[in-house]
Scaffold this motif. Structure first.
Motif, short mmCIF file in Angstrom:
data_model
loop_
_atom_site.label_atom_id
_atom_site.label_comp_id
_atom_site.label_asym_id
_atom_site.label_seq_id
_atom_site.Cartn_x
_atom_site.Cartn_y
_atom_site.Cartn_z
N ALA A 1 1.09 -1.07 0.08
CA ALA A 1 -0.08 0.09 0.06
C ALA A 1 0.88 1.33 -0.16
O ALA A 1 0.36 2.22 -0.87
CB ALA A 1 -0.99 0.14 1.27
N ALA A 2 1.84 1.29 0.87
CA ALA A 2 2.95 2.28 0.85
C ALA A 2 3.46 2.63 -0.39
O ALA A 2 3.62 3.83 -0.93
CB ALA A 2 3.84 2.11 1.87
N ALA A 3 3.90 1.57 -1.32
CA ALA A 3 4.60 1.75 -2.39
C ALA A 3 3.57 2.34 -3.51
O ALA A 3 4.12 3.10 -4.44
CB ALA A 3 5.18 0.35 -3.11
N ALA A 4 2.32 2.14 -3.41
CA ALA A 4 1.37 2.70 -4.20
C ALA A 4 0.82 4.14 -3.89
O ALA A 4 0.86 5.07 -4.71
CB ALA A 4 0.27 1.98 -4.50
N ALA A 5 0.53 4.39 -2.44
CA ALA A 5 0.03 5.37 -1.86
C ALA A 5 0.91 6.70 -1.67
O ALA A 5 0.52 7.71 -1.81
CB ALA A 5 -0.84 5.20 -0.77
N LEU B 1 -2.30 7.16 2.10
CA LEU B 1 -2.61 8.21 0.98
C LEU B 1 -2.85 9.49 1.80
O LEU B 1 -2.17 10.51 1.59
CB LEU B 1 -3.42 7.77 0.10
CG LEU B 1 -4.09 8.91 -1.06
CD1 LEU B 1 -2.75 9.03 -1.94
CD2 LEU B 1 -5.19 8.31 -2.01
N ALA B 2 -3.66 9.49 2.49
CA ALA B 2 -4.12 10.62 3.41
C ALA B 2 -2.82 11.39 4.16
O ALA B 2 -2.72 12.50 4.24
CB ALA B 2 -5.33 10.44 4.44
N GLY B 3 -2.20 10.37 4.79
CA GLY B 3 -0.98 10.84 5.65
C GLY B 3 0.01 11.44 4.83
O GLY B 3 0.64 12.56 5.04
N ALA B 4 0.23 10.96 3.58
CA ALA B 4 1.31 11.32 2.62
C ALA B 4 0.84 12.79 1.99
O ALA B 4 1.80 13.83 2.07
CB ALA B 4 1.36 10.57 1.24
N TYR B 5 -0.23 12.92 1.67
CA TYR B 5 -0.78 14.37 0.90
C TYR B 5 -1.09 15.39 2.19
O TYR B 5 -0.76 16.26 1.87
CB TYR B 5 -1.91 14.31 -0.07
CG TYR B 5 -3.20 14.00 0.50
CD1 TYR B 5 -4.01 15.14 0.92
CD2 TYR B 5 -3.86 12.82 0.16
CE1 TYR B 5 -5.24 14.63 1.56
CE2 TYR B 5 -4.95 12.44 0.51
CZ TYR B 5 -5.88 13.62 1.29
OH TYR B 5 -7.09 13.40 1.69
N VAL C 1 4.11 9.19 8.71
CA VAL C 1 4.37 7.91 9.61
C VAL C 1 2.78 7.86 10.54
O VAL C 1 2.53 6.82 10.71
CB VAL C 1 5.43 8.35 10.66
CG1 VAL C 1 5.58 7.18 11.73
CG2 VAL C 1 6.67 8.36 9.86
N ALA C 2 2.29 8.79 10.72
CA ALA C 2 0.92 8.83 11.47
C ALA C 2 0.08 7.90 10.59
O ALA C 2 -0.62 7.15 10.91
CB ALA C 2 0.33 10.25 11.80
N GLY C 3 -0.03 8.03 9.41
CA GLY C 3 -0.83 7.55 8.18
C GLY C 3 -0.36 6.06 8.27
O GLY C 3 -1.29 5.01 8.21
N LEU C 4 0.67 5.87 8.26
CA LEU C 4 1.26 4.25 8.04
C LEU C 4 0.75 3.53 9.54
O LEU C 4 0.40 2.38 9.62
CB LEU C 4 2.67 4.41 8.05
CG LEU C 4 3.31 4.79 6.75
CD1 LEU C 4 4.78 4.80 6.93
CD2 LEU C 4 3.04 3.59 5.47
N ARG C 5 0.89 4.48 10.68
CA ARG C 5 0.45 3.79 11.97
C ARG C 5 -0.98 3.41 11.87
O ARG C 5 -1.33 2.40 12.26
CB ARG C 5 0.81 5.04 13.04
CG ARG C 5 0.45 4.58 14.41
CD ARG C 5 0.74 5.76 15.27
NE ARG C 5 0.23 5.55 16.87
CZ ARG C 5 0.41 6.43 17.59
NH1 ARG C 5 0.86 7.67 17.42
NH2 ARG C 5 0.02 6.32 18.73
N SER C 6 -1.66 4.38 11.21
CA SER C 6 -3.16 4.10 11.43
C SER C 6 -3.51 2.93 10.18
O SER C 6 -4.37 2.08 10.73
CB SER C 6 -3.94 5.31 10.70
OG SER C 6 -5.32 5.02 10.54
#
Length: 237
Positions: free
Chosen positions: A41-45, A107-111, A149-154
């Motif tokens: 998911a991280a690689a795509a988002a 995705l939300a954490g990244a943007y 990182v917060a998005g990854l944590r979630s």
């Protein structure tokens, strides 16, 4: 209270280290599905989120897709993908379902991390002659890392809870004991399995909380400490 004592007794029993679903193996399967799904998911988002945050384009689409993905029931999605891909490809079907569930928070954490940066900082980079690529990598990515990182944590917490459902399609993990114990009315086994999932989630949450704190640039952490002890601000006043 007795059922909790029975659950911990079941957890600590020597036979939990052997048998068809030993505890170390179940934890390993659970973590393997969790981290594989979040990594994919991280690689795509993450690249998509950075592009949305940097350019400001596509945010509405991303928010809409994220909202739709959050509304999809995880168990129904797993069963649907198993039916579509076939029973011989249950691991792939479950992994796809977990990836789809992990994408929205990443995705939300990244943007959001990029969007939250003070525009004056970005404008200052442009004024110094930085290219858009340099602005992204030298300003936006480092400053937006805590929210990423917060998005990854979630995502990790959502997936580690959902992987429990993989036992319904025979993929093992910590959910196996819960699913097996329900029809057998072995409530100490059901509660013990639930406790294990909760402890694993708490451990991962703690690890990502530390990682999120470490992701804050050092000079910003220092600024936060100075603000906390400034006269008129915080408890030190």
């Amino acid at each position: 209270m007795t059922v909790f004592l029975d659950a911990f007794g079941w957890l600590l029993a020597p036979e939990r280290l052997t048998g068809s679903n030993p505890l170390p193996g179940a934890i390993g399967v659970h973590l393997a599905y969790t981290f594989a799904a979040v990594a994919i998911a991280a690689a795509a988002a993450i690249p998509a989120g950075w592009a949305i945050g940097h350019t400001g384009r596509g945010r509405e689409i991303a928010v809409g897709l994220s909202g739709t993905a959050r509304a999809v029931p995880a168990f129904g999605l797993i069963l649907l993908l198993v039916l579509l891909l076939g029973v011989t490809r249950k691991p792939e079907a479950a992994l796809i379902a977990f990836v789809l569930l992990a994408i929205p928070p990443v995705l939300a954490g990244a943007y959001a991390g990029v969007e939250a940066i003070d525009r004056s900082v970005v404008d200052a980079g442009r004024a110094q002659g930085m290219t858009e690529w340099q602005i992204l990598w030298r300003i936006e990515v480092p400053l937006g890392l805590p929210l990423l990182v917060a998005g990854l944590r979630s995502a990790v917490l959502q997936v580690v809870a959902t992987v429990t459902l993989a036992a319904y399609v025979g993929l093992g993990g910590l959910g196996f004991d819960i699913i097996q114990g329900i029809p057998l009315r072995r409530f100490e086994q059901v509660l013990g399995g639930a406790i294990l999932v909760a402890l694993l989630a708490l451990a991962l949450d703690g690890a990502f909380a530390l990682l999120q704190r470490a992701a804050v640039p050092a000079h910003l952490r220092g600024a936060d400490r100075r603000k906390a002890f400034r006269p008129g601000v915080g408890e030190a006043a």
